[in-house]
Design an enzyme around this catalytic site. Sequence first.
Site, short mmCIF file in Angstrom:
data_model
loop_
_atom_site.label_atom_id
_atom_site.label_comp_id
_atom_site.label_asym_id
_atom_site.label_seq_id
_atom_site.Cartn_x
_atom_site.Cartn_y
_atom_site.Cartn_z
N GLY A 139 2.83 -0.45 4.10
CA GLY A 139 1.97 -1.37 3.28
C GLY A 139 2.65 -2.61 3.41
O GLY A 139 3.76 -2.90 3.71
N TYR A 149 -10.79 2.44 5.17
CA TYR A 149 -9.71 1.88 4.49
C TYR A 149 -10.34 0.71 3.33
O TYR A 149 -10.51 -0.43 3.62
CB TYR A 149 -8.66 1.47 5.22
CG TYR A 149 -7.47 1.27 4.34
CD1 TYR A 149 -6.46 2.32 4.60
CD2 TYR A 149 -7.00 0.30 3.86
CE1 TYR A 149 -5.49 2.43 3.91
CE2 TYR A 149 -5.85 0.39 3.07
CZ TYR A 149 -4.88 1.26 3.14
OH TYR A 149 -3.40 1.32 2.31
N SER A 150 -10.25 1.18 2.00
CA SER A 150 -10.43 0.17 1.09
C SER A 150 -9.71 0.45 -0.32
O SER A 150 -9.61 1.34 -0.69
CB SER A 150 -11.98 0.58 0.76
OG SER A 150 -12.47 -0.30 -0.41
N ASN A 151 -9.14 -0.86 -0.57
CA ASN A 151 -8.42 -0.86 -1.75
C ASN A 151 -9.01 -0.34 -3.08
O ASN A 151 -8.71 0.05 -4.08
CB ASN A 151 -7.70 -2.21 -2.19
CG ASN A 151 -6.73 -2.59 -1.00
OD1 ASN A 151 -5.90 -1.96 -0.81
ND2 ASN A 151 -6.89 -3.67 -0.20
N PHE A 182 -18.59 -11.15 8.39
CA PHE A 182 -17.39 -11.01 7.44
C PHE A 182 -18.17 -11.21 6.03
O PHE A 182 -18.95 -11.99 6.05
CB PHE A 182 -16.29 -11.97 7.44
CG PHE A 182 -15.36 -11.90 6.45
CD1 PHE A 182 -14.66 -10.71 6.17
CD2 PHE A 182 -15.37 -13.15 5.68
CE1 PHE A 182 -13.66 -10.92 4.86
CE2 PHE A 182 -14.56 -13.18 4.54
CZ PHE A 182 -13.65 -11.90 4.18
N ALA A 183 -18.17 -10.15 5.23
CA ALA A 183 -18.41 -10.19 3.67
C ALA A 183 -17.39 -10.62 2.91
O ALA A 183 -16.34 -9.83 2.72
CB ALA A 183 -18.90 -9.24 3.28
N SER A 196 0.76 -1.15 0.07
CA SER A 196 0.04 0.13 0.08
C SER A 196 0.90 1.31 0.01
O SER A 196 0.21 2.42 -0.05
CB SER A 196 -0.90 0.05 1.22
OG SER A 196 -1.95 -0.73 0.87
#
Length: 419
Positions: A354, A214-216, A171-172, A108
């Site tokens: 990261g 926080y999302s990629n 969890f998804a 990251s």
Amino acid sequence: MKTPFPAASTETKVFRRVAVTTLAAALLAGTVAPGVAAADSSAAVPKAAAGQDHPELQEAIQAFVDAGFAGMQLRVHDEQGDWVGSAGVRKLGQSAKPPTNGRFWAGSVSKPFTATLVLQLVAEGKIGLDAPVAGYVPKLGLDRRITVRMLLQHTSGLFDYTGEYYDDGTFAPGIPATGNEWLNNRFRTYRPEELVRLALSKPARFEPGTDQNYSNTNYTLALLLIEKVTGRSYAEELQRRILRPLGMRGTMAAGTRAQLPGPHAHGYYRYQDAGQWKTVDVTRQNLSLLAGAGDLISTTQDLHTFISALNGGKLLPAPLLAEMRKPYGKLGYGLGLFVQDLGPNCGTVYQHNGSPPHSYGALMYSSPDGKRTLTASVTYVDDAARSLRNEFPKAVGRLLAEVFCDGQAGSADEAKPAQ
């Protein structure tokens, strides 16, 4: 991947998340104990720094190895020049130390590069920072309330395509980015649009702009935005706007490349198979899984060059650099940078760390003027339990104290892992 260190209040929740960069590592029992390497006098070091002796820095990186990391390479730059050193081993079972400027998967740390590209396009009037992203990439069917700023700030609410843990413990699932399922699919190629469409097929975490997560997905979408607006690939824009002007010859967007070029240390994954523990070398991995969000290959020298130039005002106009460095929300996240207050006698640093899914980690810290930096890479034996997650923040905290607090114990709090 998810990356270390903003708000301390997120610590407990974060360690449960599926793609958290805790850099937890444990060497296999019975492997050769890694030794410590002295500062590498053969590296290209400015004359002012070549004779510096910093045993406290060598001790600080040795602390990572003592905690269970396989190896570490460190570069510290200050007014006197560079200090470089390494500790541990390049490969398990061998005695050679990690190269002090070897290549590594940077994870990251890629995000500030992507954010810088977007903000350069904002400076040129080609993108509006508060304009709807959907206006630039209409075919994706994005919520028109999502702005460019929200992508860079992680306030879009978009589902993370590597999966989401929710506050209630549910969890998804998304694309496997940890564990044995990742191990078995680590050479698979993903297209950026495929990743974003998977995320868009899932419910958003929150209404755009109402929270922070926080999302990629945000940064892979930023990659698509860059490519759409410029008509060139992300890799071409990265070379044209950042790497070539700064002379960063050791850095590249990996794309589908699975092999680290040149000298490098190795990373590993440990798992159980039919009741037996096995360790596999996962140095080779396809990071198209993290396009624009975590797919860079780099070196400690190049990360220093980038973060120093960025904070020194060489890549962005002053107003946009100020926007980038303005902390927001519970993560203390600006536009591609974490803003971290190290406490009394230390001041503020701008950073992004990261890791790819497994076995590598990168550190990148800078003083506000870019004149003092810390860049590093660690390698380790990862496992599903993330075994040493509590040791990593302590070791990073000690290192930060040495570099940014003149070694004053307790000045830099333990580094708090974020998402």
